[in-house]
Design a protein around this motif. Sequence first.
Motif, PDB file in Angstrom:
ATOM      1  N   GLN A 107      46.907  68.740  45.725  1.00  0.00           N
ATOM      2  CA  GLN A 107      46.346  70.052  45.438  1.00  0.00           C
ATOM      3  C   GLN A 107      44.836  70.134  45.635  1.00  0.00           C
ATOM      4  O   GLN A 107      44.302  71.202  45.910  1.00  0.00           O
TER       5      GLN A 107
ATOM      6  N   PRO B 219      49.241  63.853  50.677  1.00  0.00           N
ATOM      7  CA  PRO B 219      50.603  63.807  50.150  1.00  0.00           C
ATOM      8  C   PRO B 219      51.410  65.027  50.579  1.00  0.00           C
ATOM      9  O   PRO B 219      50.881  66.141  50.695  1.00  0.00           O
TER      10      PRO B 219
ATOM     11  N   ASP C 172      47.878  60.188  38.158  1.00  0.00           N
ATOM     12  CA  ASP C 172      48.393  61.453  37.654  1.00  0.00           C
ATOM     13  C   ASP C 172      47.552  62.648  38.085  1.00  0.00           C
ATOM     14  O   ASP C 172      47.808  63.781  37.633  1.00  0.00           O
ATOM     15  N   SER C 173      46.547  62.430  38.925  1.00  0.00           N
ATOM     16  CA  SER C 173      45.677  63.492  39.468  1.00  0.00           C
ATOM     17  C   SER C 173      44.804  64.152  38.410  1.00  0.00           C
ATOM     18  O   SER C 173      44.200  65.199  38.696  1.00  0.00           O
ATOM     19  N   LYS C 174      44.692  63.587  37.215  1.00  0.00           N
ATOM     20  CA  LYS C 174      43.883  64.201  36.166  1.00  0.00           C
ATOM     21  C   LYS C 174      42.399  63.934  36.340  1.00  0.00           C
ATOM     22  O   LYS C 174      41.566  64.781  35.994  1.00  0.00           O
TER      23      LYS C 174
ATOM     24  N   SER D 242      43.953  64.384  46.112  1.00  0.00           N
ATOM     25  CA  SER D 242      44.578  63.990  44.856  1.00  0.00           C
ATOM     26  C   SER D 242      46.042  63.635  45.112  1.00  0.00           C
ATOM     27  O   SER D 242      46.647  64.113  46.079  1.00  0.00           O
ATOM     28  N   PRO D 243      46.657  62.784  44.271  1.00  0.00           N
ATOM     29  CA  PRO D 243      48.053  62.384  44.504  1.00  0.00           C
ATOM     30  C   PRO D 243      49.032  63.541  44.537  1.00  0.00           C
ATOM     31  O   PRO D 243      50.086  63.437  45.178  1.00  0.00           O
ATOM     32  N   ASP D 244      48.729  64.654  43.849  1.00  0.00           N
ATOM     33  CA  ASP D 244      49.625  65.805  43.900  1.00  0.00           C
ATOM     34  C   ASP D 244      49.360  66.695  45.109  1.00  0.00           C
ATOM     35  O   ASP D 244      50.062  67.699  45.322  1.00  0.00           O
TER      36      ASP D 244
END
Length: 622
Positions: free
Chosen positions: A270, A213, A317-319, A266-268
């Motif tokens: 990071q 991403p 939500d990358s959690k 991860s979607p964010d």
Amino acid sequence: MTGVGRNKRWRLGVGLVGCWLLVGLLAACGQDQRPTPDYSNVLTPADGSFVTVTAPFQAATNITPEITDTPLAPGQPTPTASSVPNTPIIKPTPTTPAEGTLTSDDLGTGVWSDTEALWAPGGDIFVLHVLREGVEGDFYYLIRPPDSIQGSFRLSRAAFGTMSWSADGRYLLYIERDGDATAGAVKLIDMQRDPSHDRKLIAGPCTGASWLPGPTPKVVATCGLAIYQLNAEATTEAPDVIFKLDNNRFPGSTVDLSLLFQALPSPDGQTLAIYGVRRQKGPIPLGDIGFYNITSKKLDILERNNRPVTMVNWTPDSKYLILRNLTGDWAIPYTFDYYLADPNSLKITQNLTKSNDKCDPVLGTKPDCQGQAPSSIQSNRVLFAPDGEHYFFSGQRWVARPNAALTTAERLSSTKIGGKVEQLTETPPGEKIVGLTWLPNGHYFYSVGFGNGQARAVLDGKSLEIKGGQIKVGPKATPLPTKSGAAMNGFSVPEQATPPPTLIIVSPPTTVPQVLPTAGPPSTATLTAAPRGTSLLGFETVTAQAGNKAFTPPPEVPVPQATPVPVPTRIAEPSPTPSIQYPRPAAYYISPTGNWILAIERVAATDKVVQFQVRLIPFSLK
């Protein structure tokens, strides 16, 4: 497209057994699982180059000669159109949505045994995968709705499971696997520059490729003992190393790893979830999972209770990281479940599917509980909503029927993390859930199809009536009641429900024809349950009880001796076999934005050959 030659830099000669079970285990819903194969030489290409991949056709250009203003000389013949190649033409996408159909003739294929689709995020283009049994290579088509073919390729069937679109829908990423191999070159198709050819990003062989991403389209490729970052816009092969194993181990670990199999961003953007396969001789691919922080360059290892698990995906939500347990024995339908792994606590925290109330193969106390109490349903899919809380999950239940082959039914349920499970539906035996999709604003879509009957589409629990290009939303679908008996060796035998008593319409005997009213309130009839064992004796008007009642004449009136009238015996005629009407829908898909519904229609079928066509119908999601 050109084939990939052997690249000596990537010849690893790695000997491992079983880790490539992950590919078959994590394939699309509904595929049959195969016994654990021997993948001891999977990263070593076979002698000679890879199979050359060629397109089944190219777009036709310059169909007619260019018209000039040069006057014709007297007697000179008028120029005629040149011969048109036996290839389809790239049609312009209409500005106003319109229905379109693509047949085998349009696609240039005569063998079409099954199909699936992969939409780009914007819903303006999709990959149509045409499976062809008994021939070399499947066909892949890049299609803009409703019927504009942008490009076509012949690849192995395994390539479809590696395909993914960039966030803007410009690039299509995939791994060019050779036949049943699980590794190959990472390739890219640019829909803006040239959709009819691919471009090699890295020769590999690589086992994983995902989008990183960010504002710039970048790819994370997992190849051997390293993870690389590649720029999709770059024209030269210049990968940057993100992470590399030192001494074949994760930092701070004493476990030897054979290779890095997969890296999921991860979607964010990071964190990278990295799956490393251990060196071992057993049939179960036991691997370690690490969370690598791209900014701090720090890697932490997940505590997995010494159970074999594999990575599936991140929650939106990358959690959490979604996992699934593994097993090396396919002879018995053991328990399979999906789990959440917390990158902060480095622990597996929750079972998402809980298919077996007597055994948990990862969070349970017995390492060998699998096989001791097998579940009656096998979880096979988890799909999270964009909010990261709600999710669907489905599972296959084995169904035994009298005088019929053993088959499966698929059950679909919905819930949220830590919430109550709601069963949405269960398919009839032999059918499955197809095209399950979360849509914007909490809407959802799925279809029940690829069985012998006609496919059904469902939007937000309501049936969609799709006829003649018109789509109507019907009443909310009612979940089918499902009661299963005790599981025997992993098979769930459905309970035999007691059929309701037969309803008999009883009318008084009369010789006067009854005239049905054409208006006014409907006439009422008495509904009486026929006693068990009642024989109707072939009476067409269903008046067995009244017609067979003995007649007793008055005693003072002599009974005349009449000649018995022979009653003709009605011979039961066999019901004609209903003819199957073609085309008929076999499955439905919907675009991620809800602007198109894709209908896979069966146009012919025999015992050995099945033919399909594709219909694109514009749709408006309200």
